[in-house]
Design a protein around this motif. Structure first.
Motif, PDB file in Angstrom:
ATOM      1  N   VAL A  25       0.879  -1.168   0.000  1.00  0.00           N
ATOM      2  CA  VAL A  25       0.000   0.000   0.000  1.00  0.00           C
ATOM      3  C   VAL A  25       0.915   1.216   0.000  1.00  0.00           C
ATOM      4  CG1 VAL A  25      -1.886   1.191   1.162  1.00  0.00           C
ATOM      5  CG2 VAL A  25      -1.713  -1.311   1.309  1.00  0.00           C
ATOM      6  N   THR A  26       1.082   1.823  -1.173  1.00  0.00           N
ATOM      7  CA  THR A  26       2.012   2.935  -1.327  1.00  0.00           C
ATOM      8  C   THR A  26       1.299   4.262  -1.128  1.00  0.00           C
ATOM      9  OG1 THR A  26       3.199   1.612  -2.979  1.00  0.00           O
ATOM     10  CG2 THR A  26       3.754   3.949  -2.834  1.00  0.00           C
ATOM     11  N   ASP A  28       1.888   8.116  -1.677  1.00  0.00           N
ATOM     12  CA  ASP A  28       2.808   9.036  -2.337  1.00  0.00           C
ATOM     13  C   ASP A  28       2.922  10.353  -1.565  1.00  0.00           C
ATOM     14  OD1 ASP A  28       0.633  10.669  -3.051  1.00  0.00           O
ATOM     15  OD2 ASP A  28       0.449   9.810  -5.055  1.00  0.00           O
ATOM     16  N   VAL A  32      -1.800  10.095  -1.530  1.00  0.00           N
ATOM     17  CA  VAL A  32      -2.678   9.217  -2.308  1.00  0.00           C
ATOM     18  C   VAL A  32      -2.191   7.770  -2.187  1.00  0.00           C
ATOM     19  CG1 VAL A  32      -3.595   8.685  -4.598  1.00  0.00           C
ATOM     20  CG2 VAL A  32      -3.214  11.065  -3.909  1.00  0.00           C
ATOM     21  N   GLU A  33      -3.115   6.836  -1.915  1.00  0.00           N
ATOM     22  CA  GLU A  33      -2.772   5.427  -1.771  1.00  0.00           C
ATOM     23  C   GLU A  33      -2.858   4.687  -3.107  1.00  0.00           C
ATOM     24  OE1 GLU A  33      -4.082   4.411   2.835  1.00  0.00           O
ATOM     25  OE2 GLU A  33      -4.999   3.330   1.156  1.00  0.00           O
ATOM     26  N   HIS A  34      -1.884   3.773  -3.313  1.00  0.00           N
ATOM     27  CA  HIS A  34      -1.880   2.887  -4.478  1.00  0.00           C
ATOM     28  C   HIS A  34      -1.658   1.464  -3.958  1.00  0.00           C
ATOM     29  CE1 HIS A  34      -1.250   6.492  -7.045  1.00  0.00           C
ATOM     30  NE2 HIS A  34      -0.461   6.886  -6.049  1.00  0.00           N
ATOM     31  N   ARG A  35      -2.484   0.509  -4.381  1.00  0.00           N
ATOM     32  CA  ARG A  35      -2.341  -0.884  -3.952  1.00  0.00           C
ATOM     33  C   ARG A  35      -1.707  -1.683  -5.082  1.00  0.00           C
ATOM     34  NH1 ARG A  35      -5.209  -1.281   0.809  1.00  0.00           N
ATOM     35  NH2 ARG A  35      -4.999  -3.543   0.975  1.00  0.00           N
ATOM     36  N   GLN A  36      -0.640  -2.396  -4.740  1.00  0.00           N
ATOM     37  CA  GLN A  36       0.118  -3.129  -5.747  1.00  0.00           C
ATOM     38  C   GLN A  36       0.665  -4.412  -5.123  1.00  0.00           C
ATOM     39  OE1 GLN A  36       0.851  -2.527  -8.993  1.00  0.00           O
ATOM     40  NE2 GLN A  36       2.214  -4.294  -9.177  1.00  0.00           N
ATOM     41  N   ARG A  96       2.897  -1.267   4.123  1.00  0.00           N
ATOM     42  CA  ARG A  96       2.531   0.126   3.831  1.00  0.00           C
ATOM     43  C   ARG A  96       3.812   0.919   3.626  1.00  0.00           C
ATOM     44  NH1 ARG A  96      -2.264   2.729   4.507  1.00  0.00           N
ATOM     45  NH2 ARG A  96      -2.222   5.008   4.703  1.00  0.00           N
ATOM     46  N   VAL A 300       6.103   3.960 -11.033  1.00  0.00           N
ATOM     47  CA  VAL A 300       5.508   3.715  -9.718  1.00  0.00           C
ATOM     48  C   VAL A 300       5.336   2.226  -9.486  1.00  0.00           C
ATOM     49  CG1 VAL A 300       3.448   4.050  -8.293  1.00  0.00           C
ATOM     50  CG2 VAL A 300       4.316   5.931  -9.691  1.00  0.00           C
ATOM     51  N   GLY A 301       5.732   1.767  -8.283  1.00  0.00           N
ATOM     52  CA  GLY A 301       5.504   0.385  -7.893  1.00  0.00           C
ATOM     53  C   GLY A 301       6.517  -0.558  -8.517  1.00  0.00           C
ATOM     54  N   GLN A 303       7.180  -2.711 -10.960  1.00  0.00           N
ATOM     55  CA  GLN A 303       6.750  -3.117 -12.293  1.00  0.00           C
ATOM     56  C   GLN A 303       7.982  -3.366 -13.156  1.00  0.00           C
ATOM     57  OE1 GLN A 303       3.838  -3.825 -13.629  1.00  0.00           O
ATOM     58  NE2 GLN A 303       2.640  -3.411 -11.795  1.00  0.00           N
TER      59      GLN A 303
END
Length: 314
Positions: A25-26, A28, A32-36, A96, A300-301, A303
């Protein structure tokens, strides 16, 4: 099977990755949260499959939306999931990660780690493990047993990827790490890993420590300062590739997958055990791993790139 459709050379070795799969759970710099999907071993498995290497993952996830997210992510790259256990009425682990203005991450973990009994599948001639999976009970003891019981001809790869916030007892972690290192052919440490495991010691000391315990190929990564790769016969420095860093999540795992992919796709695992990897191939491996990591931190993330993307960037 492979997401970029790249053919797999006949010399390629199948890799069996063992370890945690979780959700990052990133958060930024704007909150803002990003789930990866994440987790060091899972990232390595995903990266290997993206690079055209036949890959299986042994792991453990919850029967929830995060677990399904992880499974879908792995399938998109072609990772075989026969050995991933879905635990009923259990939440998938999360990490997180909060990013600072430079893109560096700090972590907070909500972890559950276990593993069923099992062995290395017969088609897999390489096993890779490390990170939380190698030190966090109860699953860590099963990982140790699996590493121990693998056939002698199976190549062993290890990345401690230490997490002092989870396992703060340095002496206990070092003892466990040394157990793995004594049985390992390919070892990667970051400079931060090395500083925590061997406080006050320089890179030459840590390299001698690894090779002296029987490691055939040792790598120390230093982020923007490149890496050192070493065998009993050769040592060389590989500079980093100048990159506009978006975040550093999964950079070390991408480097690891690039290193293992080069060994596999170029038929160098057998040379590693037999005669050792020559200086030219060592430089080629370091370049591939570095490019793989640099392409990963540019977005991001975690990848990692495909084989085609890595070759195009060369």
């Amino acid at each position: 099977m492979v997401s970029n459709g790249s053919p797999i050379p006949g010399l390629a070795k199948s890799v069996f990755v063992v370890g945690e799969a979780l959700v990052d759970v990133t958060v930024d710099v704007n909150g803002v949260e990003h789930r990866q999907p994440g987790g060091s071993p899972m990232n390595v498995a995903f990266g290997l499959a993206r690079l055209g290497v036949p890959t299986r993952l042994m792991s453990w996830v919850g029967d929830d939306a995060d677990g399904r997210l992880v499974a879908a992510h792995l399938r998109s790259a072609g990772v075989k999931l026969d050995d991933v256990t879905v635990a009923p009425r259990t939440a998938t682990s999360t990490a997180r990660a909060t990013l600072d203005a430079a893109g560096a991450a700090t972590y907070a973990f909500d972890l559950r780690w276990d593993l069923p009994d099992g062995g290395v599948p017969p088609e897999c001639t390489v096993i890779h493990t490390g990170s939380i999976a190698a030190v966090l009970p109860p699953g860590a003891d099963r990982v140790l047993d699996l590493y121990r019981s693998a056939a002698p001809e199976v190549i062993r790869s290890f990345d401690p990827n230490v997490r002092p916030a989870i396992t703060p007892d340095r002496a206990a972690v070092l003892e466990r790490v040394e157990w793995f290192v004594d049985r390992t052919d390919v070892l990667k440490l970051s400079d931060e890993d090395a500083a925590w495991l061997h406080p006050g010691e320089d890179e030459a000391f840590v390299t001698d420590w690894a090779l002296g315990r029987g490691v055939k190929l040792f790598v120390m990564t230093r982020g923007a300062h490149g890496c050192t790769v070493a065998t009993p016969s050769h040592r060389l420095e590989q500079p980093a590739i100048p990159t506009e860093v978006v975040d550093t999540i999964g950079a070390g795992d991408a480097f690891m997958s690039g290193l293992l992919a080069g060994l596999s796709r170029w038929g160098l695992f057998d040379a590693l055990r037999r005669d050792g990897v020559g200086a030219g191939d060592l430089s080629r491996l370091a370049g591939l791993a570095t490019r793989t990591a640099s392409l990963t931190v540019a977005q991001v993330g975690a990848q990692p790139p495909t084989w085609t993307q890595v070759r195009t960037a060369a």
